[in-house]
Scaffold this motif. Structure first.
Motif, mmCIF file in Angstrom:
data_model
loop_
_atom_site.group_PDB
_atom_site.id
_atom_site.type_symbol
_atom_site.label_atom_id
_atom_site.label_comp_id
_atom_site.label_asym_id
_atom_site.label_seq_id
_atom_site.Cartn_x
_atom_site.Cartn_y
_atom_site.Cartn_z
ATOM 1 N N PRO A 102 -9.752 30.427 32.842
ATOM 2 C CA PRO A 102 -8.516 29.849 33.402
ATOM 3 C C PRO A 102 -7.898 28.793 32.481
ATOM 4 O O PRO A 102 -6.664 28.722 32.360
ATOM 5 N N ARG A 103 -8.720 27.993 31.835
ATOM 6 C CA ARG A 103 -8.157 26.952 30.952
ATOM 7 C C ARG A 103 -7.444 27.578 29.764
ATOM 8 O O ARG A 103 -6.372 27.139 29.360
ATOM 9 N N LEU A 104 -8.051 28.613 29.184
ATOM 10 C CA LEU A 104 -7.427 29.240 28.020
ATOM 11 C C LEU A 104 -6.199 30.059 28.418
ATOM 12 O O LEU A 104 -5.315 30.295 27.597
ATOM 13 N N ALA A 105 -6.161 30.513 29.665
ATOM 14 C CA ALA A 105 -4.979 31.229 30.148
ATOM 15 C C ALA A 105 -3.918 30.258 30.666
ATOM 16 O O ALA A 105 -2.798 30.659 30.967
ATOM 17 N N ARG A 106 -4.313 29.007 30.816
ATOM 18 C CA ARG A 106 -3.434 27.956 31.371
ATOM 19 C C ARG A 106 -2.936 28.329 32.761
ATOM 20 O O ARG A 106 -1.771 28.163 33.104
ATOM 21 N N ARG A 107 -3.840 28.874 33.542
ATOM 22 C CA ARG A 107 -3.561 29.201 34.941
ATOM 23 C C ARG A 107 -4.805 28.882 35.770
ATOM 24 O O ARG A 107 -5.929 29.029 35.281
ATOM 25 N N PRO A 108 -4.634 28.451 37.015
ATOM 26 C CA PRO A 108 -5.812 28.275 37.870
ATOM 27 C C PRO A 108 -6.505 29.615 38.089
ATOM 28 O O PRO A 108 -5.879 30.671 37.955
ATOM 29 N N MET A 166 -9.482 38.823 35.338
ATOM 30 C CA MET A 166 -8.411 39.644 34.759
ATOM 31 C C MET A 166 -7.065 39.301 35.384
ATOM 32 O O MET A 166 -6.042 39.239 34.683
ATOM 33 N N ARG A 167 -7.054 39.065 36.714
ATOM 34 C CA ARG A 167 -5.812 38.655 37.367
ATOM 35 C C ARG A 167 -5.369 37.274 36.880
ATOM 36 O O ARG A 167 -4.178 36.996 36.754
ATOM 37 N N THR A 168 -6.320 36.424 36.605
ATOM 38 C CA THR A 168 -5.991 35.102 36.052
ATOM 39 C C THR A 168 -5.331 35.252 34.690
ATOM 40 O O THR A 168 -4.315 34.611 34.396
ATOM 41 N N VAL A 169 -5.899 36.122 33.878
ATOM 42 C CA VAL A 169 -5.347 36.350 32.536
ATOM 43 C C VAL A 169 -3.988 37.047 32.627
ATOM 44 O O VAL A 169 -3.055 36.730 31.871
ATOM 45 N N ALA A 170 -3.858 37.965 33.571
ATOM 46 C CA ALA A 170 -2.584 38.688 33.712
ATOM 47 C C ALA A 170 -1.442 37.744 34.093
ATOM 48 O O ALA A 170 -0.294 37.962 33.701
ATOM 49 N N ASP A 171 -1.761 36.703 34.851
ATOM 50 C CA ASP A 171 -0.731 35.743 35.282
ATOM 51 C C ASP A 171 -0.618 34.555 34.333
ATOM 52 O O ASP A 171 0.001 33.543 34.677
ATOM 53 N N GLU A 173 0.016 31.688 31.458
ATOM 54 C CA GLU A 173 1.159 31.067 30.791
ATOM 55 C C GLU A 173 0.964 31.096 29.277
ATOM 56 O O GLU A 173 1.934 31.008 28.525
ATOM 57 N N GLU A 174 -0.274 31.165 28.847
ATOM 58 C CA GLU A 174 -0.579 31.202 27.417
ATOM 59 C C GLU A 174 -0.528 32.663 26.934
ATOM 60 O O GLU A 174 -1.292 33.506 27.427
ATOM 61 N N LYS A 175 0.372 32.954 26.009
ATOM 62 C CA LYS A 175 0.528 34.335 25.564
ATOM 63 C C LYS A 175 -0.601 34.796 24.660
ATOM 64 O O LYS A 175 -0.979 35.963 24.643
ATOM 65 N N VAL A 176 -1.141 33.874 23.865
ATOM 66 C CA VAL A 176 -2.176 34.245 22.894
ATOM 67 C C VAL A 176 -3.554 34.095 23.532
ATOM 68 O O VAL A 176 -3.871 33.056 24.104
ATOM 69 N N LEU A 177 -4.360 35.139 23.421
ATOM 70 C CA LEU A 177 -5.694 35.093 24.009
ATOM 71 C C LEU A 177 -6.712 34.692 22.950
ATOM 72 O O LEU A 177 -6.927 35.402 21.969
ATOM 73 N N TYR A 178 -7.323 33.545 23.160
ATOM 74 C CA TYR A 178 -8.371 33.075 22.248
ATOM 75 C C TYR A 178 -9.575 34.008 22.355
ATOM 76 O O TYR A 178 -9.814 34.635 23.394
ATOM 77 N N VAL A 179 -10.366 34.075 21.283
ATOM 78 C CA VAL A 179 -11.429 35.081 21.198
ATOM 79 C C VAL A 179 -12.468 34.933 22.308
ATOM 80 O O VAL A 179 -13.089 35.918 22.727
#
Length: 476
Positions: A102-108, A166-171, A173-179
Motif C-alpha cells: 500500500p505504501r508503494l502504491a500510495r493507496r490504503p 492487487m486491488r490496492t495496486v490497481a487503484d 496513485e503511484e504509476k511506477v511499480l517498485y520492484v
C-alpha cells in the motif's frame, strides 16, 4: 528511473523532515501488525518443537519420546517444519507486504477487513495443522503434511491476500511499480499454484499421486515453497529496507528486474536435484542441476545490486536494527546459494545426501536467509505501524546476537556431522558404528538451538510490548 529512486528512498525524506516514524493510518496496518505478532508467537512455538526434537536425538530412549503418541519424533518433526515455514517466516513476510505494497502504491489497503480475515484464517490453519499433525493426521509428504481442509485454508489465504493487494495496486496513485511490489505479487501467484499442485489438492484422500511422479511433484513443491514463496518475499523486503536504511537510492533497477525474471526462470525446475540418487528421468536431473547452477545469476544480481547500494554506508545499517537483521539475512543468502548449487552436483551429493549436512543447509535457508530478513522487516516496519519506538532496541540486539551465534554454531556442527556421516557410509560403514560419533555433535546442536529459542522468546516479548505501546526511555 529517477521516480523509482525516489520511491526506493521515500522513508529517508520523512526522516529528514524530523518525522522519524511514519504513521499514515494505524487502522490500515492492522493486518500487518497481526501478522507480525503471529510471527513472533509461532517462532517461539516452532523453536520449542525444534528443541524437543534435538533433545530426542540425544536421548531417544527417554520415555517421553516413545510413550506419548503426539510427542513421537515423526509427528513433532512436521509440526516444527510447518510452523517455521508458515507460522514464523511466512507470517512476518505476509505482514511486510501488507505494509509496503500500500505504501508503494500510495493507496490504503483495499479492504482492511479482508486483511484482518486473512490473519485470523492464517493462524487458525496453522493451529489446526499443528493439532492434526499431533493427532497423527498427515499426508506423509515432506513439508506437505497438512491434511486437505488445511490445504484449502492455505490457498484461501493466498488467494484473498493476492486479491486485496492487487486491488490496492490497481487503484494506486503511484504509476511506477517498485520492484518489491513485483516480488510480492509474483510470490503470491507462484505459491498458490505450487501449493495446489505440490499438495495434489484435487486428490483429498491422499494429497498425492503415485510412484516416481509423486516424488518429483513432492520436491517440486518442497523446494518451491522456499524458493518461490519465502525467497521472493524476503528479497522484496530487502529491496525496500536497505535503500531506506542506507539513505541511498537502489543502485540499479535494471539489475533488480534481471534478478526477478531469472529467479522465475530457473527456480521452478530445480527440485529434482533432491532426487539424483533415484530412478527419476535423467533429462529431468540434468535440467535440475543446470537450473541449480543457473540460480547463481539471480542471486548474484540481488546481492551485487544491494551491496553496491550499501557500499560506503555500512555504519548506517548498525543504526537500524531492522537493517542489521536484513543485512545478516543477505549474508546467509550468499552462503546458502553457494552451497545449494555445489551440493546439487552428483559427485558432491554422493557424500552429502540424506545426512545432517542437508539439515544444516535447510536451516540457513529458512532461518538464516528468509528468517533473518523476515525479522528485519518486522523490526523495521513495526515502529512505522504503531507510531512508537521499538520497546527495547537493547533486547532486539540481544536477540540478534543469540540468533546469529546460535545459527552459526548450529550450521557448523551439522555440516561437520554430515560430512562424517556421508564419508562413513561411502566407505561402507554401518549405522550403529557411525551414530556414537555423531552424539557429541547433536549435544552441541541442542546447545546452539537453545540460544535460538531464547532469541525467539525475547523477540515475542519485545514485539508484544511494542504493540501494547509501553515504551521505555531508552534511546534506540
Amino acid at each position: 528511473m529517477n521516480r523509482l529512486n525516489e520511491i526506493a528512498s521515500e522513508g529517508l525524506n520523512e526522516r529528514r523532515q524530523g518525522v522519524g516514524i511514519i504513521k499514515t493510518s494505524e487502522v490500515h496496518y492492522l493486518p500487518a501488525a497481526g501478522f507480525f505478532l503471529s510471527s513472533a508467537f509461532w517462532f517461539v512455538i516452532g523453536t520449542l518443537a525444534g528443541l524437543f526434537l534435538a533433545s530426542a536425538m540425544i536421548a531417544p530412549d527417554f520415555p517421553l519420546y516413545k510413550n506419548v503418541s503426539w510427542l513421537v519424533f515423526g509427528r513433532v518433526r512436521p509440526m516444527h517444519t510447518n510452523i517455521m515455514i508458515f507460522g514464523f517466516v511466512g507470517s512476518a513476510l505476509l505482514g511486510s507486504i501488507n505494509y509496503y505494497v500500500p505504501r508503494l502504491a500510495r493507496r490504503p489497503l483495499f479492504n482492511v477487513g479482508l486483511g484482518r480475515a486473512t490473519v485470523c484464517i492464517w493462524n487458525l490453519l496453522i493451529a489446526a495443522g499443528t493439532v492434526t499433525l499431533a493427532l497423527g493426521f498427515t499426508q506423509s509428504r515432506e513439508y506437505a503434511e497438512y491434511i486437505w481442509p488445511v490445504d484449502i485454508a492455505v490457498l484461501v489465504v493466498f488467494g484473498i491476500t493476492f486479491y486485496n493487494l492487487m486491488r490496492t495496486v490497481a487503484d494506486r496513485e503511484e504509476k511506477v511499480l517498485y520492484v518489491s511490489v513485483w516480488y510480492a505479487l509474483a510470490a503470491l501467484v507462484f505459491v498458490f499454484f505450487i501449493y495446489f499442485f505440490g499438495n495434489a489438492v484435487w486428490n483429498p484422500s491422499t494429497g498425492a499421486i503415485t510412484g516416481m511422479p509423486d516424488g518429483i511433484l513432492a520436491w517440486f513443491y518442497g523446494h518451491g515453497i522456499v524458493g518461490l514463496f519465502l525467497t521472493p518475499l524476503a528479497i522484496g523486503v530487502a529491496y525496500y529496507v536497505m535503500p531506506v536504511v542506507c539513505r541511498a537510492p537502489l543502485f540499479s533497477h535494471t539489475l533488480s528486474l534481471v534478478g526477478f525474471w531469472t529467479i522465475l526462470m530457473f527456480y521452478p525446475h530445480i527440485g529434482t536435484h533432491h532426487l539424483l540418487q533415484t530412478p527419476a528421468p535423467t533429462w529431468l536431473k540434468i535440467v535440475a542441476i543446470t537450473g541449480s547452477i543457473g540460480m547463481l545469476i539471480p542471486v548474484a544480481t540481488v546481492l551485487v545490486n544491494l551491496w553496491l547500494t550499501i557500499q560506503g554506508r555500512l555504519s548506517n545499517i548498525h543504526e537500524e536494527i531492522g537493517g542489521k537483521f536484513v543485512f545478516a539475512g543477505l549474508v546467509w543468502y550468499l552462503l546458502v546459494c553457494l552451497q545449494g548449487p555445489f551440493q546439487a552436483l552428483p559427485v558432491v551429493q554422493r557424500v552429502t545426501h540424506l545426512t545432517n549436512w542437508v539439515i544444516g543447509h535447510s536451516h540457513i535457508a529458512v532461518l538464516g536467509f528468509s528468517g533473518f530478513i523476515a525479522i528485519g522487516g518486522l523490526y523495521f516496519f513495526l515502529p512505522r505501524i504503531t507510531g512508537r519506538d521499538l520497546y527495547s532496541r537493547k533486547l532486539a540486539d540481544i536477540q540478534y546476537w543469540l540468533l546469529l551465534v546460535g545459527l552459526t554454531g548450529f550450521f557448523m556442527v551439522l555440516t561437520i556431522a554430515g560430512l562424517i556421516q556421508g564419508s562413513a557410509w561411502l566407505a561402507g560403514s554401518v549405522v550403529y558404528k557411525v551414530l556414537p560419533e555423531l552424539h557429541v555433535y547433536w549435544v552441541w546442536r541442542l546447545g546452539f538451538g537453545t540460544l535460538i529459542a531464547a532469541g525467539a522468546a525475547i523477540g515475542l516479548y519485545n514485539v508484544g510490548r511494542t504493540l501494547m505501546g509501553k515504551t521505555t526511555k531508552e534511546k534506540p
